[in-house]
Design an enzyme around this catalytic site. Structure first.
Site, mmCIF file in Angstrom:
data_model
loop_
_atom_site.group_PDB
_atom_site.id
_atom_site.type_symbol
_atom_site.label_atom_id
_atom_site.label_comp_id
_atom_site.label_asym_id
_atom_site.label_seq_id
_atom_site.Cartn_x
_atom_site.Cartn_y
_atom_site.Cartn_z
ATOM 1 N N LYS A 154 -2.053 11.514 -5.065
ATOM 2 C CA LYS A 154 -1.210 12.582 -4.513
ATOM 3 C C LYS A 154 -0.451 13.315 -5.617
ATOM 4 C CE LYS A 154 -0.571 10.041 -0.196
ATOM 5 N NZ LYS A 154 -1.391 10.738 0.805
ATOM 6 N N HIS A 181 5.317 6.622 7.799
ATOM 7 C CA HIS A 181 3.847 6.588 7.784
ATOM 8 C C HIS A 181 3.424 5.183 8.215
ATOM 9 C CE1 HIS A 181 -0.166 6.522 5.895
ATOM 10 N NE2 HIS A 181 -0.089 7.841 5.804
ATOM 11 N N ASP A 229 9.241 4.389 0.133
ATOM 12 C CA ASP A 229 7.882 4.907 0.177
ATOM 13 C C ASP A 229 7.971 6.321 -0.403
ATOM 14 O OD1 ASP A 229 5.621 6.295 0.795
ATOM 15 O OD2 ASP A 229 5.486 5.617 2.877
ATOM 16 N N CYS A 254 -0.955 9.852 10.520
ATOM 17 C CA CYS A 254 -0.572 8.430 10.422
ATOM 18 C C CYS A 254 0.907 8.230 10.746
ATOM 19 C CB CYS A 254 -0.893 7.852 9.046
ATOM 20 S SG CYS A 254 -2.640 7.837 8.692
ATOM 21 N N GLN A 299 5.211 10.871 -1.088
ATOM 22 C CA GLN A 299 5.381 12.332 -1.096
ATOM 23 C C GLN A 299 6.542 12.765 -1.983
ATOM 24 O OE1 GLN A 299 3.112 14.129 0.178
ATOM 25 N NE2 GLN A 299 2.083 12.636 1.482
HETATM 26 N N1 PMP Z 1 3.276 6.985 2.826
HETATM 27 C C1 PMP Z 1 3.304 8.319 2.929
HETATM 28 C C2 PMP Z 1 4.622 9.007 3.189
HETATM 29 C C3 PMP Z 1 2.123 9.040 2.794
HETATM 30 O O1 PMP Z 1 2.140 10.364 2.895
HETATM 31 C C4 PMP Z 1 0.917 8.351 2.535
HETATM 32 C C5 PMP Z 1 -0.393 9.098 2.406
HETATM 33 N N2 PMP Z 1 -0.639 9.999 3.424
HETATM 34 C C6 PMP Z 1 0.955 6.956 2.418
HETATM 35 C C7 PMP Z 1 2.152 6.306 2.572
HETATM 36 C C8 PMP Z 1 -0.283 6.171 2.118
HETATM 37 O O2 PMP Z 1 -0.762 6.484 0.860
HETATM 38 P P1 PMP Z 1 -2.174 5.927 0.351
HETATM 39 O O3 PMP Z 1 -3.160 6.298 1.429
HETATM 40 O O4 PMP Z 1 -2.419 6.662 -0.913
HETATM 41 O O5 PMP Z 1 -2.043 4.468 0.184
#
Ligand code: PMP
Length: 421
Positions: A229, A126, A203, A369, A206
């Protein structure tokens, strides 16, 4: 009751928003990788906090401040327990995964990276786990490298084995892909990284909501995740860091609440985690997170994982049977979290998502993203569905019927046959 032991009918009653209809259809919420819905218990905890306990933390001796502090610090203890961390001091509250990763990229990386050190990422990261490292690399002269993704949507483990070397200062890797659902073999990679002297940041935005994770058993150095999440409010997240690393880390930003003493020329810091939480934190958010973690723990993460795996199998079977649908990511018996990306031949993902919305099905369309991964897949965007404990087989059926409607609107050749409303 699902085959995997989750009573989804009863769970659904805990989520007020699931009573909503969209365009006369029951809401089928399959955008959980973006953010999950909140159970009544979490919503009530926020109201209860503001109605009965609201005050700032750590600074007051009055009753409300003591109550607010106890609730806030209690949430930290719950988060530590949930993640298998031995010491609540290793849990820093942040705004979410993005801020957690930036905290390490600024706090740890600036201090420790030297020109030529390597930061190893993967092609499935991401942007939140790319951009902070690009900034840190620019500042320190460190070099970014990316573990390739195979055609099946897995990390290329042979390449990973070659790329993790004595030059690797940090491996920063997603636990579960937010596009492909791929669950990476993080335990093996952590062992490998450790044997070559590299630190590992996961990270787990998920991963944490979808399966039991234990930072102590995994032996990762840092782990980042987002409350929103996993059924908690937006604006609260967690950075786990090994205590001995946090102890040596400088705070990347400063303010009230994180110092022991201030004098004209400088200050000295409080111990972690408070050193990394300058200013008034998201107190009610942390309280809500604690309640969300209780809720998930009561469901049982193992059951959640099995439940999402069953729904994922159902979705994969259904999608793969529709002509002209391409599913991305691992198939068959490969470990996969409750996230599925696909495209319908000739139809733009945004149009697919719009037709699905007409029948009450909420999915996400775009690059999620993950532009490096989109490039690797050779597409500009995908449609993504993602599960949470309240989803059931009927949700998947409605999604699959919705794809049928997409085919009616656009035909097999992708030419639009009917007007969108
Ligand atoms: N890493 C991953 C794998 C994600 O899915 C996300 C959210 N889509 C993020 C980072 C970023 O999370 P946040 O927007 O809650 O900071």
């Amino acid at each position: 009751m699902s085959d995997t032991g989750l009573d989804t009918a009863s769970i659904r009653r805990d989520f007020p928003i699931l009573k909503r209809e969209i365009g006369g259809h029951p809401l089928t919420y399959l955008d959980n990788a973006a953010t999950t819905q909140k159970p009544r218990a979490v919503i009530d905890a926020l109201v209860d906090f503001y109605e009965h306990h609201n005050a700032n933390v750590h600074r007051g001796v009055h009753t409300l401040s003591e109550e607010a502090t106890a609730l806030y610090e209690g949430a930290r203890v719950k988060a530590a327990g949930f993640l298998g961390a031995c010491d609540p001091g290793s849990i820093i509250f942040t705004r979410g995964t993005t801020e957690s990763i930036n905290l390490v990229a600024q706090g740890w990386a600036r201090q420790n990276l030297r020109s030529g050190d390597e930061i190893l990422l993967s092609e499935m990261e991401h942007h939140s786990n790319i951009i902070p490292w690009q900034i840190a690399a620019r500042e320190t002269g460190a070099v970014l490298r990316y573990i390739p993704v195979t055609d099946e949507g897995l990390l290329d483990m042979d390449e990973a084995g070659r790329m993790i070397t004595e030059k690797t200062a940090l491996l920063a890797l997603t636990h579960t892909s937010n596009v492909l659902g791929t669950i990476n073999p993080v335990a093996d990679l952590i062992r490998l990284a450790r044997s070559r002297g590299a630190l590992v940041l996961l990270d787990a935005a998920q991963g944490v909501p979808r399966q039991p994770l234990d930072v102590t058993a995994l032996d990762c150095d840092f782990l980042a995740c987002s409350g929103h999440k996993m059924l908690a409010p937006t604006g609260i997240g967690v950075l786990y860091g090994k205590p001995e690393l946090l102890e040596r880390m400088e705070p990347p930003s400063g303010g009230g609440g994180m110092i022991r003493q201030v004098w004209r020329e400088g200050a000295d810091w409080r111990e972690p985690p408070w050193r990394f939480e300058p200013g008034t934190p998201d107190i009610s958010g942390a309280v809500g997170l604690g309640v969300a973690l209780d809720y998930l723990s009561a469901l049982g993460l193992q059951r959640v994982q099995a439940h999402e795996a069953a729904l994922t199998r159902q979705a994969l079977r259904g999608l793969e049977a529709i002509p002209g649908v391409t599913v991305y990511g691992p198939s068959g018996g490969v470990a996969r979290g409750g996230v599925v990306s696909f495209n319908v031949d000739g139809v733009h993902p945004h149009d697919v998502a719009q037709v699905l919305d007409e029948v009450g099905v909420a999915v996400r369309a775009g690059h999620h993203c993950c532009q490096l991964l989109m490039k690797r897949l050779g597409v500009a965007a995908t449609v993504r569905l993602s599960f949470a404990p309240y989803n059931d087989a009927a949700d998947v059926e409605r999604l699959l019927r919705g794809i049928g409607r997409v085919k009616e609107v656009f035909g097999d050749d992708g030419e639009q046959k009917r007007a969108l409303p």
